[in-house]
Scaffold this active site. Structure first.
Site, PDB file in Angstrom:
ATOM      1  CE  LYS A 268      -3.424   2.465   2.911  1.00 23.58           C
ATOM      2  NZ  LYS A 268      -4.257   2.407   4.139  1.00 23.58           N
ATOM      3  CG  ASP A 273      -5.761   7.634   5.075  1.00 16.37           C
ATOM      4  OD1 ASP A 273      -6.715   8.282   4.583  1.00 16.37           O
ATOM      5  OD2 ASP A 273      -5.903   6.566   5.704  1.00 16.37           O
ATOM      6  CE  LYS A 280      -6.749   8.248   8.535  1.00 21.11           C
ATOM      7  NZ  LYS A 280      -7.344   7.107   9.234  1.00 21.11           N
ATOM      8  CG  ASP A 291      -2.121   4.931   5.053  1.00 18.60           C
ATOM      9  OD1 ASP A 291      -1.916   3.815   5.568  1.00 18.60           O
ATOM     10  OD2 ASP A 291      -3.239   5.316   4.674  1.00 18.60           O
ATOM     11  CG  ASP A 350     -10.074   7.027   7.221  1.00 24.62           C
ATOM     12  OD1 ASP A 350      -9.049   7.038   6.495  1.00 24.62           O
ATOM     13  OD2 ASP A 350     -10.044   7.202   8.451  1.00 24.62           O
ATOM     14  CD  GLU A 352      -7.077   5.005   2.783  1.00 24.00           C
ATOM     15  OE1 GLU A 352      -8.024   5.086   3.576  1.00 24.00           O
ATOM     16  OE2 GLU A 352      -5.914   4.739   3.131  1.00 24.00           O
ATOM     17  NE  ARG A 354     -10.942  -1.586   4.075  1.00 29.19           N
ATOM     18  CZ  ARG A 354     -11.459  -1.861   5.271  1.00 29.19           C
ATOM     19  NH1 ARG A 354     -12.559  -2.588   5.369  1.00 29.19           N
ATOM     20  NH2 ARG A 354     -10.880  -1.436   6.371  1.00 29.19           N
TER      21      ARG A 354
END
Ligand code: BES
Ligand code: MN
Ligand code: ZN
Length: 495
Positions: A268, A273, A280, A291, A350, A352, A354
């Protein structure tokens, strides 16, 4: 830092600094005993004076030890002999390196490998010392004015082994450890860089630069047009919320037989993020620059494997994007179509990771992989479940899961398996699409893995949730470079 294996008469080793272990209650380690004898009891005399008892983490530098060829002797406290675990062993090395980085000695000879606790073989003992020393000496400087915070860094660490027959394993450990340390350092650098520098485009450029220096690597970068063409609707829906274009970075290393199925690593690469529209909270949001650490670990592992010239075929894939709340961003309730054709209702923007991973995982089917391992800072729930020590491991394939666990144990970069039972799958049910992108509060790390499992049916697959291990918060804030050591070990084990 450079590492070399040495053996022979300890008292006759010419070195700016000889590192010796001392256990609690002033118990000398074997090598320390040797030097004590050679110097007519000098070490025991100094310890008698009470300057060092051998408590863990404490050090004492001695100058002018008589009748030996070392300029200095650094005594390192190792704690109680019976409590000397692998962690304590690494801490002893760390304490020595920290002290040496503050002295003028730029070279040292370390005898700690002789004290390696039971359960570590000679190879592991040396490799642990190397990766620990490199870890301690790492400094992030890219966005600081002071590029050389260490005025007299340790430049060469020689590692002493007593038995001649251990030389081969030790040499191998030095070679592998050096490559792994370089991979870890690269992963840390990428993880530590801020989101405004380390964008998807920057990550792609770094991968390309690595292919330039590391022989045997070939890099291909798919831009958004190419991804649109393929139908990567899930990945592109995330990047639409940001002004930085997404990239799909594909790195090839062909060290194996032509036509041999490759191992595929997918990391990833979410370079920042913010959560998107499901934004968030502000506190600690800065840390969400990390991230992309799954992607960084893939790139770091490619570096290590290329440096070692391992005889296997390896492909590293990094879907890279930002997750921001721009005007075109995903909205809760939006439905997107993934590359696999399956539709996804985005109940929380959030979740995201996946979404970008599922398209990358479908994409890699084309490589006819032997196995696929993805690694992602995927869920806060994994940190709640396991804390910051192991990665969360998920797989339907017991053999592969055990292989990953064993690699992590051996490398000292551990993972712990969590269930991936079908029982959890219904949490992803959606009334409007083939699945939702979240599964509710219960078992968040598992339902995230369940989501990915729907895109990985065509090959043996394992998933590592590295949200807890890729980063340290607090005073030591920064990327850890994990799990480069686990992955490189996994690949070494396949050669
Ligand atoms: N990148 C985060 C996961 C994360 C959280 C990594 C904390 C490191 C530390 C991921 O994209 C995310 O936001 N996950 C959500 C999922 C939820 C909305 C189902 C989470 O964990 O809260
Ligand atoms: Mn997120
Ligand atoms: Zn994320």
């Amino acid at each position: 830092m450079e590492f070399k294996i040495k053996s022979g008469d300890l008292a006759r080793q010419k070195t700016p600094c000889l590192i010796l272990g001392v256990f609690e209650k002033r118990k000398l380690s074997g090598p320390a005993e040797t030097i004590d004898k050679a110097s007519a009891g000098h070490l025991k005399d100094r310890l008698e004076s009470g300057d060092l008892d051998g408590e863990k983490g404490r050090t004492l530098m001695l100058y002018g030890v008589p009748d030996i060829d070392a300029e200095r002797v650094l005594l390192v406290g190792c704690g109680k002999r019976k409590d000397f675990t692998r962690a304590r062993y690494q801490e002893a090395m760390a304490a020595a390196v920290n002290l040496l980085n503050q002295t003028r000695a730029s070279e040292a000879l370390c005898t700690l490998a002789e004290l390696a606790p039971d359960g570590l073989d000679g190879y592991q003992a040396i490799r642990d010392l190397i990766t620990t020393a490199a870890d301690q000496s790492y400094r992030y400087t890219q966005t600081k004015s002071d590029k050389h915070p260490l005025k007299h860094p340790l430049k060469r660490l020689n590692l002493w082994v007593s038995k001649k027959q251990e030389q081969d394993a030790a040499e191998r450990a030095a070679r592998d450890g050096t490559a792994i340390a370089a991979g870890i350092a690269l992963a840390k650098d990428l993880g530590n860089l801020p989101g405004n520098i380390c964008t998807p485009t920057y990550l792609a450029e770094q991968a390309q630069a690595l292919a330039g220096d590391a022989s045997g690597l070939r890099v291909e970068v798919l831009d958004e047009d190419a991804m649109q063409e393929l139908g990567m609707g899930a990945l592109l829906s995330v990047s639409r919320g940001s002004r930085q274009p997404a990239k799909l970075i594909v790195m090839h290393y062909d060290g194996g037989k032509q036509g041999a199925k490759p191992v595929v690593l997918v990391g990833k690469g979410l370079t920042f993020d913010a959560g998107g529209i499901s934004i968030k909270p502000a506190s600690e949001m800065d840390e969400m620059k990390y991230d992309m650490c799954g992607g960084a670990a893939v790139i770091g592992t490619m570096r290590a494997v290329a440096a070692l010239g391992l005889p296997l075929n390896l492909i590293g894939v990094v879907p890279a994007s930002e997750n921001l709340p721009d005007g075109a961003a995903n909205k809760p309730g939006d439905i997107v179509t993934s590359l696999s054709g399956q539709t996804i209702e985005i109940l929380n923007t959030d979740a995201e990771g996946r979404l970008i991973l599922c398209d990358a995982l479908t994409y890699v089917e084309r490589f006819n992989p032997a196995v696929v391992i993805d690694l992602a800072t995927l869920t806060g729930a994994c940190v709640i479940a396991l804390g910051k020590h192991p990665a969360g491991l998920f797989s339907r394939n017991d053999k592969l899961a055990n292989e990953v666990l064993a690699a992590g144990d051996y490398a000292g970069d551990r993972a712990w398996r969590l269930p991936l039972w079908d029982d959890y799958q219904t949490q992803l049910d959606s009334n409007f699409a083939d699945m939702a992108n979240i599964g509710g509060r219960d078992a968040g790390a598992i339902t995230a893995a369940c989501f990915l499992s729907r895109y990985t049916k065509k090959y043996p697959w394992a998933h590592l949730d590295i949200a807890g291990i890729a980063w340290r918060s607090g005073k030591e804030k920064g990327a850890t470079g994990r799990p480069v050591a686990l992955l490189t070990q996994f690949l070494l084990g396949r050669c």
